[in-house]
Design a protein around this motif. Structure first.
Motif, PDB file in Angstrom:
ATOM      1  N   LEU A 347       0.811  -1.218   0.000  1.00 32.77           N
ATOM      2  CA  LEU A 347       0.000   0.000   0.000  1.00 32.77           C
ATOM      3  C   LEU A 347       0.844   1.267   0.000  1.00 32.77           C
ATOM      4  O   LEU A 347       0.378   2.328  -0.435  1.00 32.77           O
ATOM      5  CB  LEU A 347      -0.920   0.018   1.229  1.00 32.77           C
ATOM      6  N   ALA A 348       2.086   1.173   0.495  1.00 33.20           N
ATOM      7  CA  ALA A 348       2.961   2.346   0.524  1.00 33.20           C
ATOM      8  C   ALA A 348       4.404   1.894   0.551  1.00 33.20           C
ATOM      9  O   ALA A 348       4.730   0.799   1.043  1.00 33.20           O
ATOM     10  CB  ALA A 348       2.654   3.227   1.728  1.00 33.20           C
ATOM     11  N   PHE A 349       5.286   2.747   0.002  1.00 36.04           N
ATOM     12  CA  PHE A 349       6.719   2.472  -0.018  1.00 36.04           C
ATOM     13  C   PHE A 349       7.419   3.709   0.519  1.00 36.04           C
ATOM     14  O   PHE A 349       7.336   4.790  -0.064  1.00 36.04           O
ATOM     15  CB  PHE A 349       7.185   2.172  -1.445  1.00 36.04           C
ATOM     16  N   ASN A 350       8.080   3.548   1.671  1.00 34.10           N
ATOM     17  CA  ASN A 350       8.754   4.681   2.330  1.00 34.10           C
ATOM     18  C   ASN A 350       7.827   5.882   2.487  1.00 34.10           C
ATOM     19  O   ASN A 350       8.214   7.042   2.259  1.00 34.10           O
ATOM     20  CB  ASN A 350      10.010   5.086   1.551  1.00 34.10           C
ATOM     21  N   GLY A 351       6.581   5.605   2.832  1.00 36.17           N
ATOM     22  CA  GLY A 351       5.627   6.678   3.078  1.00 36.17           C
ATOM     23  C   GLY A 351       4.879   7.176   1.864  1.00 36.17           C
ATOM     24  O   GLY A 351       3.896   7.910   1.996  1.00 36.17           O
ATOM     25  N   SER A 352       5.329   6.801   0.665  1.00 34.14           N
ATOM     26  CA  SER A 352       4.646   7.214  -0.565  1.00 34.14           C
ATOM     27  C   SER A 352       3.569   6.180  -0.899  1.00 34.14           C
ATOM     28  O   SER A 352       3.862   4.989  -1.001  1.00 34.14           O
ATOM     29  CB  SER A 352       5.631   7.332  -1.731  1.00 34.14           C
ATOM     30  N   LYS A 353       2.334   6.638  -1.074  1.00 29.30           N
ATOM     31  CA  LYS A 353       1.237   5.723  -1.327  1.00 29.30           C
ATOM     32  C   LYS A 353       1.370   5.036  -2.683  1.00 29.30           C
ATOM     33  O   LYS A 353       1.816   5.639  -3.660  1.00 29.30           O
ATOM     34  CB  LYS A 353      -0.096   6.477  -1.264  1.00 29.30           C
ATOM     35  N   VAL A 354       0.992   3.782  -2.721  1.00 29.10           N
ATOM     36  CA  VAL A 354       0.947   3.006  -3.962  1.00 29.10           C
ATOM     37  C   VAL A 354      -0.527   2.875  -4.336  1.00 29.10           C
ATOM     38  O   VAL A 354      -1.230   1.992  -3.862  1.00 29.10           O
ATOM     39  CB  VAL A 354       1.597   1.615  -3.787  1.00 29.10           C
ATOM     40  N   MET A 355      -0.980   3.785  -5.186  1.00 28.70           N
ATOM     41  CA  MET A 355      -2.391   3.775  -5.571  1.00 28.70           C
ATOM     42  C   MET A 355      -2.653   2.796  -6.703  1.00 28.70           C
ATOM     43  O   MET A 355      -3.709   2.188  -6.784  1.00 28.70           O
ATOM     44  CB  MET A 355      -2.834   5.180  -5.978  1.00 28.70           C
ATOM     45  N   GLU A 356      -1.679   2.642  -7.616  1.00 29.32           N
ATOM     46  CA  GLU A 356      -1.788   1.714  -8.729  1.00 29.32           C
ATOM     47  C   GLU A 356      -0.572   0.808  -8.755  1.00 29.32           C
ATOM     48  O   GLU A 356       0.493   1.150  -8.217  1.00 29.32           O
ATOM     49  CB  GLU A 356      -1.897   2.461 -10.060  1.00 29.32           C
ATOM     50  N   MET A 357      -0.711  -0.330  -9.402  1.00 33.94           N
ATOM     51  CA  MET A 357       0.381  -1.301  -9.483  1.00 33.94           C
ATOM     52  C   MET A 357       1.659  -0.653  -9.998  1.00 33.94           C
ATOM     53  O   MET A 357       2.749  -0.885  -9.479  1.00 33.94           O
ATOM     54  CB  MET A 357      -0.030  -2.450 -10.393  1.00 33.94           C
ATOM     55  N   ARG A 358       1.547   0.210 -11.045  1.00 35.64           N
ATOM     56  CA  ARG A 358       2.740   0.759 -11.685  1.00 35.64           C
ATOM     57  C   ARG A 358       3.457   1.796 -10.831  1.00 35.64           C
ATOM     58  O   ARG A 358       4.575   2.197 -11.165  1.00 35.64           O
ATOM     59  CB  ARG A 358       2.378   1.361 -13.041  1.00 35.64           C
ATOM     60  N   ASP A 359       2.846   2.228  -9.722  1.00 39.72           N
ATOM     61  CA  ASP A 359       3.536   3.156  -8.836  1.00 39.72           C
ATOM     62  C   ASP A 359       4.718   2.483  -8.143  1.00 39.72           C
ATOM     63  O   ASP A 359       5.754   3.119  -7.903  1.00 39.72           O
ATOM     64  CB  ASP A 359       2.581   3.699  -7.764  1.00 39.72           C
ATOM     65  N   LEU A 360       4.567   1.202  -7.792  1.00 41.41           N
ATOM     66  CA  LEU A 360       5.598   0.526  -7.006  1.00 41.41           C
ATOM     67  C   LEU A 360       6.924   0.377  -7.751  1.00 41.41           C
ATOM     68  O   LEU A 360       7.977   0.664  -7.165  1.00 41.41           O
ATOM     69  CB  LEU A 360       5.080  -0.837  -6.530  1.00 41.41           C
ATOM     70  N   PRO A 361       6.943  -0.074  -9.027  1.00 40.11           N
ATOM     71  CA  PRO A 361       8.243  -0.189  -9.703  1.00 40.11           C
ATOM     72  C   PRO A 361       9.018   1.124  -9.757  1.00 40.11           C
ATOM     73  O   PRO A 361      10.246   1.128  -9.607  1.00 40.11           O
ATOM     74  CB  PRO A 361       7.862  -0.658 -11.114  1.00 40.11           C
ATOM     75  N   ARG A 362       8.311   2.253  -9.946  1.00 41.41           N
ATOM     76  CA  ARG A 362       9.008   3.540  -9.992  1.00 41.41           C
ATOM     77  C   ARG A 362       9.602   3.900  -8.634  1.00 41.41           C
ATOM     78  O   ARG A 362      10.730   4.389  -8.542  1.00 41.41           O
ATOM     79  CB  ARG A 362       8.043   4.641 -10.455  1.00 41.41           C
TER      80      ARG A 362
END
Length: 513
Positions: A347-362
């Motif tokens: 759901l989040a990476f280092n505090g940045s929300k992962v709203m869509e699947m493609r947010d995580l790879p970036r």
């Protein structure tokens, strides 16, 4: 050695069909035609804009001052590469591939040259812009890819040989350097995150090799994913960009670079008002690292992920579709060492929300290898934090194609009326019939009815259901019982972990639908 232009087909690997239109990436790096150029003039209708009440967003009386300010720093990029006959670039005439004239000319050349392969020079034209008076120039990777010679030409006609500092194919960016006796005009980076849909923009470049040209339009959309790479996050603009505009800048009204023109959607290769620019906030971090190191190092987590669909969200207990669903984990990856599991939703990476699947790879890619990161995940309906040490991204493995064979007899199997499926335990006969190894666990699909909800999810005979919700399954009766219970519940969605050709992925089966 003779010089002849490469036909457009020589860059066909960068061409993706989109319905009846086409998506051009390499096509924006203009390859001069051999015989003639069809000039197409298109009238652009006047736009009636509604005043939003913001005074500085009204249409300017003229873009002349802005053009005069920024165009001195926009350059034409010409590059050449050596190609053999097999590339099709040796033809001095641009015959269509498969044309009888192509065969005729090959026969003529073999008679004249004995049929020996010859090397030729193919030319490509694109655009770029100077970001530092010392001579650093940004362009697209596909403009200079595999080039042996690169030349940057300023608007005043001055030519400089350009040295390649570094490239990043994943974001289609390249950094060049020219040596000049005096400081060169340059343009500053802007903040692409502040570019709003409807804001005015100006594109500058070298369309069709004609030289510096200026077009204007608006930001049509943000965060476009055109399936060209794992970090797609394009600005969509309607300022006309054409072949040869690749690598040119998109400016905001203050003269700051907010994008790099890279791709268009078009049925003909010409502008129809749908262009894509790499956002400056992505580009400037990549360019800064290319300048410092000459290459890009990216973080690596070691997971395969899926989009969370509305049905999946309902099945795993999310109030809305969001996050990235972990489907597979590399056993030697940082994710495995951190005890991340298939079925977890990031759901989040280092505090940045992962709203869509493609947010995580970036987000992972931007993390420094060796650094610590915190993942907020959903597991079994409960949120928790996991700490992970980020690894270094390695070249990707080629994914196996889905060439499963539906043939074979695994026995009578067990019927599930709710799922419209015939299921079987993984007996030796079933493993042999569907070519499944001894490590595969679960229940194999033997057959499906035409109206089976599993068909709607792309499943087929030979796929193995490994898990229903949080429960591993080994017998068809277990799946039937869980499916019937789910259908009667207030959440009639069955979340399955399915194995196909050794690769796992999650599906959500809406039994009510």
């Amino acid at each position: 050695m003779s010089a002849s232009p490469a036909p457009e087909s020589s860059r066909s690997r960068l061409f993706v069909t989109v319905g009846r239109a086409a998506l051009f990436m390499g096509a924006l790096a203009f390859v001069p035609p051999a015989l003639s150029l069809a000039h197409v003039a298109e009238a652009k209708a006047d736009q009636n804009l509604t005043n939003s009440g913001v005074a500085d967003q009204t249409r300017p009386a003229s873009f002349a001052d802005l053009a005069a300010k920024v165009t001195p720093a926009v350059v034409n990029i010409s590059s050449s590469r050596k190609v053999a006959e097999s590339d099709g670039a040796e033809m001095p005439f641009n015959f269509p591939k498969g044309s009888p004239f192509e065969d005729l000319f090959k026969q003529f050349e073999e008679q004249q040259g004995g049929g020996h392969k010859q090397m030729h020079k193919a030319m490509s034209l694109g655009s770029g812009f100077i970001i530092d008076p010392a001579g650093y120039i940004v362009t697209n990777n596909h403009v200079i890819e595999d080039s042996t010679d690169i030349t940057a030409t300023l608007p005043d006609g001055t030519e400089y040989p350009a040295k390649l500092i570094g490239t990043d194919p994943k974001t289609d960016l390249a950094l060049l350097k020219v040596e000049a006796k005096k400081p060169l005009p340059s343009v500053p980076w802007g903040d692409s995150d502040k570019a709003r849909v409807g804001d005015w923009v100006m594109a500058v470049g070298n369309p069709f090799g004609l030289g510096g040209s200026v077009t204007t339009g608006i930001v049509s959309a943000r965060s476009r994913d055109i399936h060209e790479g794992p970090f797609d996050d394009f600005l969509q603009i309607d300022a006309a960009i054409n072949q040869g505009n690749s690598g040119g800048p998109t400016f905001d009204m203050s003269g700051h670079v907010v994008g790099i023109n890279t791709a268009i959607v078009s049925p003909s290769g010409g502008s129809v008002g749908i262009g894509f620019a790499i956002p400056s906030n992505l580009a400037k971090t990549v360019v800064a690292e290319l300048r410092e190191k000459g290459s890009i190092e990216r973080g690596w987590l070691g997971v395969e992920i899926q989009q969370v669909t509305p049905d999946l969200a309902q099945g795993i207990g999310l109030d809305e579709p969001k996050g990235a669903l972990v489907a597979n984990i590399d056993p030697s990856s940082p994710a495995a060492k951190a005890d991340l599991k298939p079925g977890d939703v990031v759901l989040a990476f280092n505090g940045s929300k992962v709203m869509e699947m493609r947010d995580l790879p970036r987000l992972v890619a931007n993390a420094d290898p060796g650094s610590k990161a915190t993942l907020d995940i959903l597991r079994d309906g409960h949120e928790k934090e996991i700490s992970v040490e980020i690894g270094k991204l390695k070249p990707e493995k080629v994914a196996a194609n889905d060439n499963g064979d539906d043939s074979g007899n695994a026995g009578d199997g067990s019927e599930s009326a709710v799922l419209g499926a015939k299921l079987a335990a993984l007996t030796p006969e079933a493993r042999q019939a569907f070519n499944l190894d001894d490590k595969t666990k679960g229940v194999v699909i033997v057959d499906l009815t035409e109206d089976s909800p599993l068909v709607d999810q792309g499943l087929k005979p030979g796929d193995v259901i490994e898990r229903i919700g949080n429960s591993d399954v080994t017998e068809p009766a277990e799946i039937t019982r869980l499916a019937e219970a789910a259908k009667k519940s207030d959440k009639p969605v069955l979340v399955m972990l399915v194995n196909r050709d050794g690769r796992d992925h999650f599906i959500a089966v809406n039994l009510k639908a």
